[in-house]
Each structure stands twice: as C-alpha cells, then as structure tokens.
Write a protein that holds these residues in place. Structure first.
Motif, mmCIF file in Angstrom:
data_model
loop_
_atom_site.group_PDB
_atom_site.id
_atom_site.type_symbol
_atom_site.label_atom_id
_atom_site.label_comp_id
_atom_site.label_asym_id
_atom_site.label_seq_id
_atom_site.Cartn_x
_atom_site.Cartn_y
_atom_site.Cartn_z
ATOM 1 N N MET A 31 0.828 -1.200 0.000
ATOM 2 C CA MET A 31 0.000 0.000 0.000
ATOM 3 C C MET A 31 0.867 1.257 0.000
ATOM 4 S SD MET A 31 -3.373 -0.758 2.358
ATOM 5 C CE MET A 31 -2.480 -1.130 3.845
ATOM 6 N N LEU A 32 1.919 1.254 0.810
ATOM 7 C CA LEU A 32 2.825 2.403 0.856
ATOM 8 C C LEU A 32 3.504 2.609 -0.494
ATOM 9 C CD1 LEU A 32 4.135 4.617 2.539
ATOM 10 C CD2 LEU A 32 5.862 2.964 3.226
ATOM 11 N N ASP A 33 3.937 1.532 -1.127
ATOM 12 C CA ASP A 33 4.539 1.646 -2.458
ATOM 13 C C ASP A 33 3.554 2.248 -3.457
ATOM 14 O OD1 ASP A 33 6.952 0.625 -1.610
ATOM 15 O OD2 ASP A 33 6.574 -1.396 -2.373
ATOM 16 N N ASN A 34 2.306 1.810 -3.399
ATOM 17 C CA ASN A 34 1.292 2.331 -4.314
ATOM 18 C C ASN A 34 1.016 3.807 -4.071
ATOM 19 O OD1 ASN A 34 1.013 -0.134 -5.587
ATOM 20 N ND2 ASN A 34 -0.701 -0.781 -4.298
ATOM 21 N N LEU A 35 1.033 4.223 -2.811
ATOM 22 C CA LEU A 35 0.806 5.632 -2.490
ATOM 23 C C LEU A 35 1.992 6.498 -2.912
ATOM 24 C CD1 LEU A 35 -0.784 5.338 1.069
ATOM 25 C CD2 LEU A 35 -1.910 6.141 -1.015
ATOM 26 N N ALA A 36 3.194 5.972 -2.767
ATOM 27 C CA ALA A 36 4.395 6.752 -3.061
ATOM 28 C C ALA A 36 4.751 6.761 -4.546
ATOM 29 C CB ALA A 36 5.570 6.203 -2.260
ATOM 30 N N ALA A 37 4.244 5.817 -5.316
ATOM 31 C CA ALA A 37 4.611 5.708 -6.732
ATOM 32 C C ALA A 37 4.389 7.009 -7.506
ATOM 33 C CB ALA A 37 3.866 4.548 -7.381
ATOM 34 N N PRO A 38 3.251 7.703 -7.332
ATOM 35 C CA PRO A 38 3.064 8.946 -8.096
ATOM 36 C C PRO A 38 4.097 10.029 -7.734
ATOM 37 C CG PRO A 38 0.971 8.192 -7.213
ATOM 38 C CD PRO A 38 2.042 7.323 -6.614
ATOM 39 N N LEU A 39 4.638 9.995 -6.548
ATOM 40 C CA LEU A 39 5.628 10.989 -6.129
ATOM 41 C C LEU A 39 6.936 10.829 -6.906
ATOM 42 C CD1 LEU A 39 5.102 10.873 -2.266
ATOM 43 C CD2 LEU A 39 4.203 12.565 -3.880
ATOM 44 N N PHE A 40 7.235 9.590 -7.316
ATOM 45 C CA PHE A 40 8.493 9.314 -7.993
ATOM 46 C C PHE A 40 8.345 9.217 -9.508
ATOM 47 C CE2 PHE A 40 8.971 7.738 -3.672
ATOM 48 C CZ PHE A 40 10.102 8.457 -3.292
ATOM 49 N N LYS A 41 7.123 9.302 -9.966
ATOM 50 C CA LYS A 41 6.880 9.217 -11.403
ATOM 51 C C LYS A 41 7.254 10.571 -12.026
ATOM 52 C CE LYS A 41 3.352 7.795 -14.640
ATOM 53 N NZ LYS A 41 1.954 7.394 -14.790
ATOM 54 N N GLN A 42 8.053 10.503 -13.056
ATOM 55 C CA GLN A 42 8.484 11.726 -13.733
ATOM 56 C C GLN A 42 7.835 11.800 -15.108
ATOM 57 O OE1 GLN A 42 12.698 11.649 -13.897
ATOM 58 N NE2 GLN A 42 12.970 11.832 -11.695
ATOM 59 N N ASP A 43 7.447 13.007 -15.456
ATOM 60 C CA ASP A 43 6.892 13.211 -16.796
ATOM 61 C C ASP A 43 8.048 13.268 -17.786
ATOM 62 O OD1 ASP A 43 4.228 13.320 -15.996
ATOM 63 O OD2 ASP A 43 4.442 15.426 -15.423
#
Length: 100
Positions: free
Chosen positions: A86-98
């Motif tokens: 769950m933590l990985d899923n929540l944090a994934a958008p923070l590390f996603k770069q355009d």
C-alpha cells in the motif's frame, strides 16, 4: 526486534530462526550451514566480528550475512507485507516523472 528487516533462516538440521540483528546473525552462524569453510561464510563471520568491534558498519556485516545465507540456500524468500504494498502504491506517483 533488531534494526534490520527479519530474515528467516532454515538450517540443514531443519531448525529455523528469524535474524534481525547482528547478535542474531552471530547466533545463526553457529547453526548447521552447508559449508562453514566457504569464503562467503567466513566473510560474514569476519564482518560481523568487525561490526561488533566498531570497525565495520553494521549494515555491511548484515548484508554479508544475508548474502552467505542466500548462497548456501538457507534464506527463505520474503514477500512484501500488504502494508508495504500500500505504501509503495501511495508513493509511486511521487516518484513518477513526466518524460518529454
């Protein structure tokens, strides 16, 4: 509980233990391993002793123990807990770069 995430080790005699600290790792080295003469085992033993004396980082010694246990096929594979997923899923958008 120790500083490291627990590792489940099963020795050749069928006994298992959780290892989450250098003290646990030192006790585990006394168990029944495939080869106590292997370089990887001796390296783990040496680094754990050095870490206890303060001349080696504990993380380095613990990683050497983990490597030895993996190479001698004593380490159980671990699954991520549902909380970590769950933590990985929540944090994934923070590390996603355009990307352009």
């Amino acid at each position: 509980m120790g500083k490291h995430l627990p590792l489940k080790i099963t020795f050749l005699d069928g006994h298992s233990m959780l290892v989450s600290s250098l003290c646990d790792a030192e006790k585990a080295l006394a168990g029944e391993w495939r080869s106590k003469e292997a370089d990887v085992y001796k390296n783990a033993e040496r680094l754990i002793a050095a870490a206890k004396e303060g001349v080696c980082k504990p993380e380095v010694a613990f990683d050497a123990f983990k490597k030895a246990a993996r190479q001698q096929r004593l380490l159980h594979p671990t699954k991520r807990s549902s909380a970590l997923r769950m933590l990985d899923n929540l944090a994934a958008p923070l590390f996603k770069q355009d990307l352009p």
